[in-house]
Design a protein around this motif. Structure first.
Motif, short mmCIF file in Angstrom:
data_model
loop_
_atom_site.label_atom_id
_atom_site.label_comp_id
_atom_site.label_asym_id
_atom_site.label_seq_id
_atom_site.Cartn_x
_atom_site.Cartn_y
_atom_site.Cartn_z
N ASP A 92 0.81 -1.22 0.00
CA ASP A 92 0.00 0.00 0.00
C ASP A 92 0.85 1.27 0.00
O ASP A 92 0.51 2.25 0.66
N VAL A 93 1.98 1.21 -0.70
CA VAL A 93 2.80 2.40 -0.87
C VAL A 93 3.08 2.57 -2.36
O VAL A 93 2.95 1.63 -3.16
N THR A 94 3.46 3.77 -2.73
CA THR A 94 3.82 4.07 -4.12
C THR A 94 5.20 4.67 -4.17
O THR A 94 5.53 5.56 -3.37
N ILE A 95 6.02 4.18 -5.07
CA ILE A 95 7.33 4.80 -5.30
C ILE A 95 7.35 5.30 -6.74
O ILE A 95 6.75 4.71 -7.63
N LYS A 96 8.04 6.40 -6.95
CA LYS A 96 8.11 7.02 -8.28
C LYS A 96 9.53 6.91 -8.82
O LYS A 96 10.51 7.18 -8.13
N ILE A 97 9.61 6.50 -10.08
CA ILE A 97 10.89 6.47 -10.79
C ILE A 97 10.86 7.56 -11.85
O ILE A 97 9.99 7.59 -12.72
N ALA B 272 14.40 20.69 -12.02
CA ALA B 272 13.14 21.41 -11.83
C ALA B 272 12.20 20.62 -10.92
O ALA B 272 11.50 21.19 -10.08
N GLU B 273 12.19 19.32 -11.11
CA GLU B 273 11.37 18.43 -10.27
C GLU B 273 11.77 18.56 -8.80
O GLU B 273 10.92 18.71 -7.91
N LEU B 274 13.05 18.52 -8.55
CA LEU B 274 13.55 18.61 -7.17
C LEU B 274 13.32 20.02 -6.60
O LEU B 274 12.97 20.17 -5.43
N ALA B 275 13.53 21.03 -7.42
CA ALA B 275 13.33 22.41 -6.97
C ALA B 275 11.87 22.67 -6.60
O ALA B 275 11.58 23.51 -5.73
N ALA B 276 10.95 21.94 -7.24
CA ALA B 276 9.53 22.10 -6.97
C ALA B 276 9.09 21.34 -5.72
O ALA B 276 7.91 21.37 -5.35
N GLY B 277 10.04 20.68 -5.06
CA GLY B 277 9.71 19.95 -3.85
C GLY B 277 9.30 18.51 -4.09
O GLY B 277 8.94 17.79 -3.15
N GLU C 51 10.13 14.74 -4.78
CA GLU C 51 11.27 13.90 -4.44
C GLU C 51 11.02 12.48 -4.92
O GLU C 51 10.58 11.61 -4.16
N PRO C 52 11.25 12.20 -6.20
CA PRO C 52 11.06 10.84 -6.69
C PRO C 52 11.94 9.87 -5.92
O PRO C 52 13.08 10.21 -5.54
N GLU C 53 11.43 8.70 -5.67
CA GLU C 53 12.19 7.72 -4.88
C GLU C 53 13.45 7.24 -5.61
O GLU C 53 14.47 6.96 -4.99
N ILE C 54 13.35 7.12 -6.93
CA ILE C 54 14.48 6.68 -7.74
C ILE C 54 14.61 7.61 -8.94
O ILE C 54 13.61 7.95 -9.57
N SER D 45 13.49 10.92 0.38
CA SER D 45 12.14 10.38 0.27
C SER D 45 11.81 9.55 1.50
O SER D 45 12.66 8.86 2.07
N ASP D 46 10.54 9.56 1.87
CA ASP D 46 10.07 8.73 2.99
C ASP D 46 10.01 7.26 2.60
O ASP D 46 9.87 6.39 3.47
N GLN D 47 10.09 6.99 1.31
CA GLN D 47 9.97 5.61 0.82
C GLN D 47 11.31 5.09 0.31
O GLN D 47 11.36 4.24 -0.58
N ALA D 48 12.41 5.57 0.86
CA ALA D 48 13.74 5.17 0.37
C ALA D 48 13.97 3.66 0.53
O ALA D 48 14.57 3.03 -0.35
#
Length: 436
Positions: A50-55, A98-103, A105-108, A328-331
């Motif tokens: 029940d968690v989601t990680i983003k690549i 830009a992704e990181l600057a916008a706050g 935090e993709p897991e990978i 990330s909280d899902q590291a």
């Protein structure tokens, strides 16, 4: 035409073996990955459900297969993996920042090594203790290590030179591959006389600003030292003899490609080459999958690139790395996914077959048929001429330089600037970024 299985089978072992010579030893962490599974980098536990990680990844060639792999992982573990791909004509590095600057935090995410990794060191989780780390090809480690810690998983091994259509070469009466720039010029004339356009070109900044420039950088006796001297103002590209010889090579390429090169993107370039419209393309084994989608029986090889004297070379390295975002909280779940990807039978099958990768881990056997003729030809050449397999050196430069190099190359391709202007712009790009 059947793929040359013996050649391709050799490629996996060859690329793994030659990697011990293509990595540099000027960065810490050359022995990363030999740690025991204790402490902060200990082997990852089973993921929570029940968690989601983003690549957030750049490799367009594997986008569809990676999404299918993510679905397999969700089916097996209950963890959802969202894959977002930005590559090809997009500037992945700029989009990631830009992704990181916008706050976000993709897991990978992906990063190159050496200086290209510097912006992300502070958010890269230590992977030294992961179970797979001990299986990494030795020379793949240093480029993504800092202070003895392995901070990423090398994605794969790749090589490039001039990929060429063997049937078109035979049609033009070219029986031997050119070993010098003059011989390349003669081969180009034979192709044109046979009604064949020699080069499939692209205006993509990364192809010209990275791979084309590396042909010159890698031909220096000590590429890292030369790049360091250029950054420090002790040397210039404009006055460098190797760069002046490189201009002759670039001129042959640019003068003998398709008429609309300046508006040809990467996907179109590869797709049209795959139809047999052109004889040569400046890419490596990473295009095999794209080629196979158009014509899996295309008779291809990898031609070493002539530049200095008669010692034509090919170039190999780690194209990118998987970075686990420590912010990330899902590291931990991200670590678990990478672990599954390289240790499960499903993950290993995708890497070797669907991704068509030459693995960077000795624990994953390459799929000879999937790798194909380009890597197989490279393997044969490299076994015979290991001293003519050079490295990838653009990542010794700070981010932003190769983008400016690519822009200058676009101007040169379009005939807007002279060769002297081009070399001057390449020097200015280095100093502009270094002085910031």
């Amino acid at each position: 035409m059947k793929k040359k299985m013996t050649m391709a089978l050799a490629s996996a072992a060859l690329l793994v073996g030659l990697a011990s010579g293509c990595g540099n030893n000027d960065a810490g962490g050359a022995n990363a990955g030999t740690n025991t599974n204790t402490g902060e980098g200990a082997a990852t536990e089973a993921p929570k459900k029940d968690v989601t990680i983003k690549i957030f990844q750049f490799k367009v060639e594997i986008a569809e297969a990676l999404e299918k792999l993510a679905a397999e992982y969700e089916k097996e573990t209950g963890v959802k993996v969202d894959v977002e791909t930005h590559g090809g004509g997009e500037d992945y590095s700029a989009l990631l920042k830009a992704e990181l600057a916008a706050g976000e935090e993709p897991e990978i995410f992906n990063s190159s090594g050496w200086a290209g990794f510097d912006p992300y060191v502070d958010r890269a989780a230590d992977l030294s203790g992961e179970a797979w780390a001990k299986d990494l090809v030795e020379a793949s480690k240093a480029q993504i290590s800092r202070d003895g810690k392995l901070l990423g998983m090398p994605m794969n091994l790749e090589a490039y030179g001039f990929t060429y259509n063997k049937d078109l070469f035979e049609q033009a009466g070219i029986s031997e591959l050119p070993k010098t720039v003059d011989e390349l010029s003669a081969a180009v004339e034979k192709l044109k006389s046979a009604g064949i356009t020699p080069f499939a070109l692209t205006s993509e900044w990364w192809s010209m600003g990275i791979h084309t420039l590396n042909m010159a950088l890698a031909n220096h006796e000590d590429p890292a030292a030369f790049i360091s001297d250029v950054k420090e103002g002790k040397a210039t590209l404009k006055d460098d003899p190797t760069m002046k010889e490189w201009i002759k090579l670039v001129d042959i390429m640019f003068a003998n490609g398709q008429a609309n090169a300046l508006t040809t993107d990467y996907n179109t370039q590869v797709a049209e080459f795959a139809t047999g419209k052109y004889a040569i393309i400046q890419h490596g084994n990473w295009i095999q999958g794209m080629i196979d989608e158009v014509d899996p029986d295309l008779n291809l090889g990898m031609m070493p690139v002539p530049l200095l004297g008669d010692t034509a070379n090919v170039f190999t390295g780690v194209p990118n790395n998987w970075i686990v975002n420590s912010k990330s909280d899902q590291a931990e779940e991200a670590k678990a996914f990478l672990n599954w990807m390289v240790t499960s039978e499903t993950g290993k099958r995708y890497i070797s077959t669907d991704f068509k990768f030459v693995p960077a881990l000795t624990s994953i056997e390459a799929n000879a048929e999937a790798i194909g003729d380009i890597a197989g030809d490279f393997a044969a050449f490299s076994q015979e001429h290991p001293d003519r397999v050079l490295g990838w050196h653009w990542d010794h430069l700070p981010d932003g330089i190769t983008q400016q190099w690519g822009a200058a190359m676009q101007e040169y391709l379009g005939g807007q600037i002279s060769a002297d202007d081009l070399l001057g712009k390449l020097d200015k790009a280095v100093q502009d970024i270094v002085k910031k």
